[in-house]
Scaffold this motif. Structure first.
Motif, PDB file in Angstrom:
ATOM      1  N   LEU A 244       3.593  20.858  33.899  1.00 13.64           N
ATOM      2  CA  LEU A 244       2.798  20.697  33.189  1.00 13.64           C
ATOM      3  C   LEU A 244       1.728  21.912  32.705  1.00 13.64           C
ATOM      4  O   LEU A 244       1.106  22.075  31.949  1.00 13.64           O
ATOM      5  CB  LEU A 244       1.875  19.370  33.437  1.00 13.64           C
ATOM      6  CG  LEU A 244       3.022  18.151  33.603  1.00 13.64           C
ATOM      7  CD1 LEU A 244       2.190  16.815  33.825  1.00 13.64           C
ATOM      8  CD2 LEU A 244       3.454  17.862  32.058  1.00 13.64           C
ATOM      9  N   GLY A 245       1.098  22.267  33.840  1.00 17.56           N
ATOM     10  CA  GLY A 245       0.159  23.395  33.701  1.00 17.56           C
ATOM     11  C   GLY A 245       0.588  24.578  32.880  1.00 17.56           C
ATOM     12  O   GLY A 245       0.169  25.227  31.956  1.00 17.56           O
ATOM     13  N   GLU A 247       3.151  24.497  30.639  1.00 17.35           N
ATOM     14  CA  GLU A 247       3.360  23.968  29.404  1.00 17.35           C
ATOM     15  C   GLU A 247       2.087  23.988  28.473  1.00 17.35           C
ATOM     16  O   GLU A 247       2.050  24.351  27.388  1.00 17.35           O
ATOM     17  CB  GLU A 247       4.036  22.618  29.300  1.00 17.35           C
ATOM     18  CG  GLU A 247       5.644  22.836  29.740  1.00 17.35           C
ATOM     19  CD  GLU A 247       6.291  21.714  29.275  1.00 17.35           C
ATOM     20  OE1 GLU A 247       5.512  20.483  28.994  1.00 17.35           O
ATOM     21  OE2 GLU A 247       7.491  21.498  29.285  1.00 17.35           O
ATOM     22  N   ARG A 248       1.019  23.682  29.314  1.00 18.51           N
ATOM     23  CA  ARG A 248      -0.301  23.455  28.725  1.00 18.51           C
ATOM     24  C   ARG A 248      -0.871  24.868  28.367  1.00 18.51           C
ATOM     25  O   ARG A 248      -1.393  25.084  27.262  1.00 18.51           O
ATOM     26  CB  ARG A 248      -1.557  22.948  29.524  1.00 18.51           C
ATOM     27  CG  ARG A 248      -2.833  22.657  28.817  1.00 18.51           C
ATOM     28  CD  ARG A 248      -3.913  22.056  29.782  1.00 18.51           C
ATOM     29  NE  ARG A 248      -3.032  20.703  30.192  1.00 18.51           N
ATOM     30  CZ  ARG A 248      -2.888  20.250  31.248  1.00 18.51           C
ATOM     31  NH1 ARG A 248      -2.845  21.141  32.422  1.00 18.51           N
ATOM     32  NH2 ARG A 248      -2.158  19.071  31.689  1.00 18.51           N
ATOM     33  N   LYS A 249      -0.517  25.846  29.162  1.00 14.09           N
ATOM     34  CA  LYS A 249      -1.099  27.367  28.700  1.00 14.09           C
ATOM     35  C   LYS A 249      -0.227  27.824  27.608  1.00 14.09           C
ATOM     36  O   LYS A 249      -0.773  28.594  26.878  1.00 14.09           O
ATOM     37  CB  LYS A 249      -0.776  28.159  29.989  1.00 14.09           C
ATOM     38  CG  LYS A 249      -1.203  29.497  29.853  1.00 14.09           C
ATOM     39  CD  LYS A 249      -1.016  30.424  31.354  1.00 14.09           C
ATOM     40  CE  LYS A 249      -1.558  31.868  31.100  1.00 14.09           C
ATOM     41  NZ  LYS A 249      -1.485  32.502  32.420  1.00 14.09           N
ATOM     42  N   SER A 251       1.175  26.083  25.165  1.00 13.11           N
ATOM     43  CA  SER A 251       0.781  25.365  23.944  1.00 13.11           C
ATOM     44  C   SER A 251      -0.680  25.793  23.645  1.00 13.11           C
ATOM     45  O   SER A 251      -0.579  25.938  22.423  1.00 13.11           O
ATOM     46  CB  SER A 251       0.742  23.793  24.461  1.00 13.11           C
ATOM     47  OG  SER A 251      -0.302  23.548  25.083  1.00 13.11           O
ATOM     48  N   GLU A 252      -1.463  26.532  24.466  1.00 12.36           N
ATOM     49  CA  GLU A 252      -2.551  27.033  24.005  1.00 12.36           C
ATOM     50  C   GLU A 252      -2.564  28.474  23.247  1.00 12.36           C
ATOM     51  O   GLU A 252      -2.775  28.615  22.242  1.00 12.36           O
ATOM     52  CB  GLU A 252      -3.598  27.024  25.106  1.00 12.36           C
ATOM     53  CG  GLU A 252      -4.208  25.970  25.603  1.00 12.36           C
ATOM     54  CD  GLU A 252      -5.045  26.019  27.113  1.00 12.36           C
ATOM     55  OE1 GLU A 252      -5.261  27.216  27.159  1.00 12.36           O
ATOM     56  OE2 GLU A 252      -5.412  25.037  27.401  1.00 12.36           O
ATOM     57  N   GLY A 374      -4.934  19.066  22.328  1.00  6.81           N
ATOM     58  CA  GLY A 374      -5.762  20.130  22.653  1.00  6.81           C
ATOM     59  C   GLY A 374      -6.662  20.721  21.530  1.00  6.81           C
ATOM     60  O   GLY A 374      -6.541  20.105  20.493  1.00  6.81           O
ATOM     61  N   ARG A 404      -1.272  13.619  27.237  1.00  7.56           N
ATOM     62  CA  ARG A 404      -0.671  15.126  27.541  1.00  7.56           C
ATOM     63  C   ARG A 404       0.527  15.146  26.455  1.00  7.56           C
ATOM     64  O   ARG A 404       1.033  14.110  26.056  1.00  7.56           O
ATOM     65  CB  ARG A 404      -0.419  15.392  28.650  1.00  7.56           C
ATOM     66  CG  ARG A 404       0.674  14.618  29.484  1.00  7.56           C
ATOM     67  CD  ARG A 404       1.285  14.791  30.647  1.00  7.56           C
ATOM     68  NE  ARG A 404       2.143  13.860  31.321  1.00  7.56           N
ATOM     69  CZ  ARG A 404       3.359  13.901  31.051  1.00  7.56           C
ATOM     70  NH1 ARG A 404       3.980  14.529  29.980  1.00  7.56           N
ATOM     71  NH2 ARG A 404       4.278  13.030  31.406  1.00  7.56           N
ATOM     72  N   GLN A 405       0.736  16.358  25.972  1.00  6.35           N
ATOM     73  CA  GLN A 405       2.029  16.497  24.850  1.00  6.35           C
ATOM     74  C   GLN A 405       3.355  16.292  25.815  1.00  6.35           C
ATOM     75  O   GLN A 405       3.275  16.497  27.023  1.00  6.35           O
ATOM     76  CB  GLN A 405       1.904  17.858  24.502  1.00  6.35           C
ATOM     77  CG  GLN A 405       2.037  18.916  25.503  1.00  6.35           C
ATOM     78  CD  GLN A 405       1.293  20.378  25.013  1.00  6.35           C
ATOM     79  OE1 GLN A 405       0.812  20.401  24.100  1.00  6.35           O
ATOM     80  NE2 GLN A 405       1.868  21.538  25.811  1.00  6.35           N
TER      81      GLN A 405
END
Length: 467
Positions: A244-245, A247-249, A251-252, A374, A404-405
């Motif tokens: 997840l971390g 993916e979050r990076k 997505s940013e 986000g 979360r996405q």
């Protein structure tokens, strides 16, 4: 017989006025000088604007409530009971999510009560200020009335059946009193009525504040319950925290490159694995639903209407086009701007804007897949839900996002929390308020559409400018 009654009534009024600093004092009301002091004639002040006065009073009331909320805390026993209730819950995704939905519903109901109490207190305050202002403006006349009554009390008219001279004095006094007493009685009755109204308003305000304090305490308790539930929900999804971390990076990075909402959605659904896989599964579930027989479709609809749709579903319980007049606005608040209104930049607004109180919970208006969660350009913190049927729901202006996405959320599930003040963004330009504001935009096949047909009748209020 008339004078003692009037004097008694005014005596009570004098005592009340002495106890209230907003009302003329008794010693000012009865000058001892034989001739009244000359009074300057002041130009009449312009009448107050009722809307502006109410708005100012609401701002004052809101500030007082924010201060009050900081003084309220839960007892140790209450916190322990909350923690125990969460510990007793079945530790499954379905039970935790249902508890979150129930908690969000209770919290929104309490926030609505607080908002209504805030409006009621502001209205009572405006009425109270009006009476005080009226008493202040009439202080010269009231002083003359009280002085006249005091003089008559010191020099009462003689008894009628004593002597001829006294009889003549009685007749003269009767003629004088016949002209004076009705005017004095009228002003005395008006003064007594104003004082009674003022006392009633103060009593109503005190009762409303007591009730509001209890509601705010319950709201803080529900907020704490939701925090504990969110923590439990987070524990259930920690197994893939590293994934997840990453993916979050990613997505940013994609959000930084995207130049439009359409581009952002497209990049998320193609580049982010969890969103891509969930979107594909949701589309397949929609296709499978279309293959159902009429009887099977009716059974599925009946199950969804019963309030217990499948908690393991990965697609909306209903086609989004069938939800018109059934959705609830994600936050409790006042609608400031509607779709099509001027947005302050010479253009029309593409969505609606709702002003809320600080730290108001934001819930999902419908079932949907979280495509993005986000920060995105001038929108600030933003959530995009894929609600199916080609519809996307955009929410922005929040302070804290709790989803979360790639996650499928249910209608009523808490997604975020508003901040303490309005977040500066392109969607909140030219708004005459410092309150937190949530921007809501519905999009069909990439184009903004008016969301009003989807809200329940109680939520389709007229847009108004709330300062």
């Amino acid at each position: 017989m008339i004078l003692p009654a009037i004097a008694a009534g005014v005596g009570v009024a004098v005592v009340v006025m002495l106890a209230n600093p907003f009302i003329v004092r008794a010693q000012d009301a009865a000058p001892e000088a034989a001739q009244p002091a000359p009074q300057r004639v002041a130009e009449p002040a312009p009448p107050p604007d009722p809307a502006a006065e109410l708005a100012a009073k609401r701002d004052q009331t809101r500030a007082e409530l924010e201060t009050l909320s900081k003084t309220i805390s839960l007892s140790t026993d209450k916190v322990s009971a909350l923690q125990q209730s969460i510990a007793d819950l079945e530790k499954s995704t379905e039970s935790i999510r249902q508890a979150l939905i129930d908690s969000a519903a209770r919290r929104k109901a309490l926030e609505k009560q607080i908002l209504e109490s805030e409006k009621k207190l502001a209205d009572l305050g405006v009425k109270e200020d009006g009476i005080r202002r009226s008493l202040h403006d009439r202080r010269g006349l009231l002083a003359e009335v009280l002085a006249a009554l005091q003089r008559m009390g010191r020099n009462p008219p003689p008894a009628l059946l004593v002597t001829p001279d006294d009889a003549l004095g009685s007749v003269r006094s009767a003629i004088l009193l016949g002209a004076v007493v009705p005017g004095i009685r009228k002003e005395t009755d008006k003064l007594a009525a104003d004082l009674a109204s003022l006392a009633a308003l103060q009593t109503a305000s005190a009762a409303e504040k007591t009730s509001l304090t209890a509601t705010m305490t319950n709201g803080i308790e529900e907020e704490r319950r939701m925090d504990l539930l969110l923590a439990e929900n987070d524990k259930l999804s920690r197994s893939n925290a590293a994934e997840l971390g990453a993916e979050r990076k990613r997505s940013e990075e994609l959000a930084g490159k995207a130049t439009s909402l359409e581009g952002l959605v497209a990049s998320m659904e193609s580049e982010i694995a969890s969103v891509r896989d969930a979107a594909a599964a949701a589309r397949q579930a929609e296709e499978n639903r279309k293959l159902l027989t009429d009887e099977q479709r009716a059974q599925a609809k009946a199950l969804a209407d019963s309030g217990v749709p499948d908690k393991n579903r990965i697609a909306p319980a209903y086609p989004f086009g069938e939800l018109k007049a059934k959705l609830e606005v994600p936050v409790t608040g006042d609608i400031l701007r509607q779709f099509g209104d001027a947005d302050g930049t010479g253009h029309e607004a593409m969505g609606m804007t709702v002003a809320t109180n600080p730290e108001t919970v934001v819930t999902a208006p419908a079932d949907g897949l979280v495509v993005f969660a986000g920060a995105f350009r001038s929108y600030g913190q933003m959530i995009i839900l894929d609600a199916g049927d080609g519809y996307h729901l955009v929410l922005s202006g929040m302070d804290t996002i709790n989803t979360r996405q790639g996650k499928f959320v249910f209608s009523g599930e808490p997604l975020a929390v508003m901040g303490a003040k309005r977040v500066a963004s392109a969607t909140a330009l030219a708004l005459e308020t410092n309150r937190p504001t949530l921007y809501i935009e519905f999009r069909k096949d990439g184009k903004p559409v008016d969301s009003r047909p989807w809200w329940t009748a109680k939520d389709t209020g007229k847009a108004r400018n709330d300062s």
